[in-house]
Design a protein around this motif. Structure first.
Motif, PDB file in Angstrom:
ATOM      1  N   VAL A 127      29.569  42.851  26.427  1.00 40.41           N
ATOM      2  CA  VAL A 127      28.714  42.108  25.426  1.00 40.41           C
ATOM      3  C   VAL A 127      27.559  42.688  24.749  1.00 40.41           C
ATOM      4  O   VAL A 127      26.944  43.385  25.478  1.00 40.41           O
ATOM      5  CB  VAL A 127      28.513  40.657  26.136  1.00 40.41           C
ATOM      6  N   TRP A 130      34.774  43.577  30.330  1.00 41.52           N
ATOM      7  CA  TRP A 130      34.249  42.551  29.223  1.00 41.52           C
ATOM      8  C   TRP A 130      32.895  43.100  29.100  1.00 41.52           C
ATOM      9  O   TRP A 130      32.229  43.506  29.867  1.00 41.52           O
ATOM     10  CB  TRP A 130      33.935  41.346  30.073  1.00 41.52           C
ATOM     11  N   GLN A 155      37.717  33.316  22.802  1.00 46.38           N
ATOM     12  CA  GLN A 155      37.372  34.483  24.031  1.00 46.38           C
ATOM     13  C   GLN A 155      38.144  34.195  25.408  1.00 46.38           C
ATOM     14  O   GLN A 155      38.868  35.140  25.804  1.00 46.38           O
ATOM     15  CB  GLN A 155      36.178  34.570  24.323  1.00 46.38           C
ATOM     16  N   ALA A 163      33.161  29.958  19.586  1.00 50.84           N
ATOM     17  CA  ALA A 163      33.325  31.169  20.225  1.00 50.84           C
ATOM     18  C   ALA A 163      34.272  31.264  21.449  1.00 50.84           C
ATOM     19  O   ALA A 163      34.872  32.037  21.883  1.00 50.84           O
ATOM     20  CB  ALA A 163      31.972  32.164  20.292  1.00 50.84           C
ATOM     21  N   ALA A 176      32.417  41.492  22.920  1.00 45.80           N
ATOM     22  CA  ALA A 176      31.891  40.636  21.982  1.00 45.80           C
ATOM     23  C   ALA A 176      30.419  41.091  21.571  1.00 45.80           C
ATOM     24  O   ALA A 176      29.660  41.683  22.163  1.00 45.80           O
ATOM     25  CB  ALA A 176      31.403  39.137  22.649  1.00 45.80           C
ATOM     26  N   ASP A 230      24.362  41.909  22.918  1.00 46.38           N
ATOM     27  CA  ASP A 230      23.434  40.843  22.185  1.00 46.38           C
ATOM     28  C   ASP A 230      22.435  41.433  21.645  1.00 46.38           C
ATOM     29  O   ASP A 230      21.779  42.282  21.985  1.00 46.38           O
ATOM     30  CB  ASP A 230      22.812  40.236  23.376  1.00 46.38           C
ATOM     31  N   ASP A 242      38.357  39.633  20.992  1.00 43.52           N
ATOM     32  CA  ASP A 242      37.254  39.851  20.664  1.00 43.52           C
ATOM     33  C   ASP A 242      36.358  38.856  19.705  1.00 43.52           C
ATOM     34  O   ASP A 242      36.972  38.469  18.748  1.00 43.52           O
ATOM     35  CB  ASP A 242      37.163  41.449  19.943  1.00 43.52           C
ATOM     36  N   LYS A 281      23.996  31.176  22.117  1.00 36.46           N
ATOM     37  CA  LYS A 281      24.902  32.248  22.265  1.00 36.46           C
ATOM     38  C   LYS A 281      25.065  32.746  23.661  1.00 36.46           C
ATOM     39  O   LYS A 281      26.199  33.088  24.112  1.00 36.46           O
ATOM     40  CB  LYS A 281      24.805  33.318  21.265  1.00 36.46           C
ATOM     41  N   PHE A 284      29.107  33.207  25.297  1.00 36.40           N
ATOM     42  CA  PHE A 284      29.874  34.641  25.845  1.00 36.40           C
ATOM     43  C   PHE A 284      30.117  34.548  27.162  1.00 36.40           C
ATOM     44  O   PHE A 284      30.960  35.026  27.920  1.00 36.40           O
ATOM     45  CB  PHE A 284      29.136  35.968  25.128  1.00 36.40           C
TER      46      PHE A 284
END
Length: 362
Positions: free
Chosen positions: A156, A154, A38, A34, A186, A158, A43, A54, A58
């Motif tokens: 994210v 940005w 990024q 990942a 993400a 989760d 994406d 993880k 990110f």
């Protein structure tokens, strides 16, 4: 010489130093897959369980880009936004990010329900680099004009599947709509229900898909067993089991909050150090229970499925299912709390004849 580890993935300078100092030596599979895309601005759609690494997957690319921006922030804005379904997961994400950003003058803020609003608003007022939030409270702050998301480049999400289960999906869509149109996004989810695939379509532009450990597989090093016990015998069975010193750190899962409270009361009455976490407990009570469990002053943590999703305590020796969960999926998440980082774990399920159908699903 050849670059190795995180350097080979494109992480450099002070960020690389902090990453190594934080004990991140060898990148995990999700990080290997990942981080490079990024850094290129792509994406990401990640299928990964909690505990797969993880957060760093990110956080490192975002940190690496924000460090280049300098410290002039606009008031009431956040450069990056990380949405998490539970308070525990949000706190854990912030802890990891702070470790990785050590020495880099990165400002973070947490926005959670159940905590003083005033201090959160004050922290955001000058503008922050990374905001970690649960969707409910964040929605309130945006609505009241205490936070402006237009500069957020940005985003994210989760544990998307968990946000779905908890009814946050519309909040999430509204929040995403308010961020910068040219943002980088993400989305991480442990499972892939249709609604998550739909959400991904709406939020992600031409994403790179990264996947670690296939859906619903349990970690290999967990020994699973079932003990048949009538509901009213479960208390004695559990107490007898816990006499065994080998059960060093134990999470006991209960299906309901009420059940969790009762199990805890019984354990304490039987002389065990136990604490409970579930959705009706205050943030302070939950944090205290978790900290006591982490530092070993409490040996047994009793939890409901929702509250347990963010618990990442290393070295949990046993998971006991006092009740079987309603969905087989939850069973995978429950027993995944043990057997982490290559350590062995043991999962024991107490099953009443009435739960046989649930047992078969599992």
């Amino acid at each position: 010489g050849e670059l190795s580890g995180f350097a080979a993935l494109g992480i450099g300078g002070a960020l690389l130093k902090a990453t190594l100092a934080a004990g991140f030596k060898e990148p995990k599979p999700i990080q290997v897959q990942a981080i490079p895309p990024q850094l290129e601005g792509r994406d990401i759609f990640g299928i990964a369980q909690t505990g797969s690494g993880k957060t760093a997957a990110f956080a490192l690319p975002i940190l690496s880009k924000i460090i280049g921006l300098g410290t002039k922030r606009r008031p009431k804005t956040a450069r990056a936004l990380i949405l998490a379904p539970t308070r525990e997961l949000a706190v854990q994400n912030e802890d990891t990010i702070k470790l990785l950003a050590k020495g880099a003058h990165i400002s973070t803020a947490l926005v959670l329900g159940g905590v003083s609003r005033f201090s959160q608003v004050k922290k955001i007022a000058p503008g922050v680099d990374i905001l970690i939030a649960t969707p409910g409270r964040l929605t309130d702050l945006v609505r009241e004009g205490d936070l402006i998301l237009a500069d957020t480049k940005w985003l994210v999400l989760d544990e998307g599947d968990r946000m779905l289960d908890m009814g946050f999906i519309n909040d999430v869509k509204r929040i995403a709509k308010a961020t910068a149109p040219d943002r980088q996004t993400a989305l991480f989810s442990a499972t892939m229900p249709d609604e998550i695939a739909e959400l991904a379509k709406g939020l992600l532009k031409n994403p790179v898909r990264v996947e670690v450990s296939p859906q619903s597989t349990t970690a290999a090093e967990i020994v699973q067993s079932v003990v048949l016990a009538r509901t009213r015998q479960k208390r004695q069975v559990l107490s007898k089991m816990l006499v065994d010193e080998a059960m060093r750190t134990v999470i006991v899962f209960s299906r309901t909050k009420h059940g969790a409270d009762r199990v805890t009361k019984d354990l304490v009455r039987d002389g065990f150090e136990a604490a409970v976490i579930h959705g009706n407990k205050s943030q302070n009570a939950r944090q205290k229970a978790l900290n006591d469990f982490r530092d070993g002053s409490v040996r047994i943590l009793v939890a409901t499925d929702i509250a347990a999703r963010g618990i990442d305590v290393p070295g949990i020796s046993h998971v006991v299912n006092f009740d079987l969960p309603d969905e087989a999926e939850s069973y995978v998440h429950r027993i995944g709390r043990t057997g982490r980082n290559g350590r062995d774990g043991i999962a024991i399920t107490l099953c009443d004849p009435s739960e046989n159908a649930k047992l078969r699903q599992v």
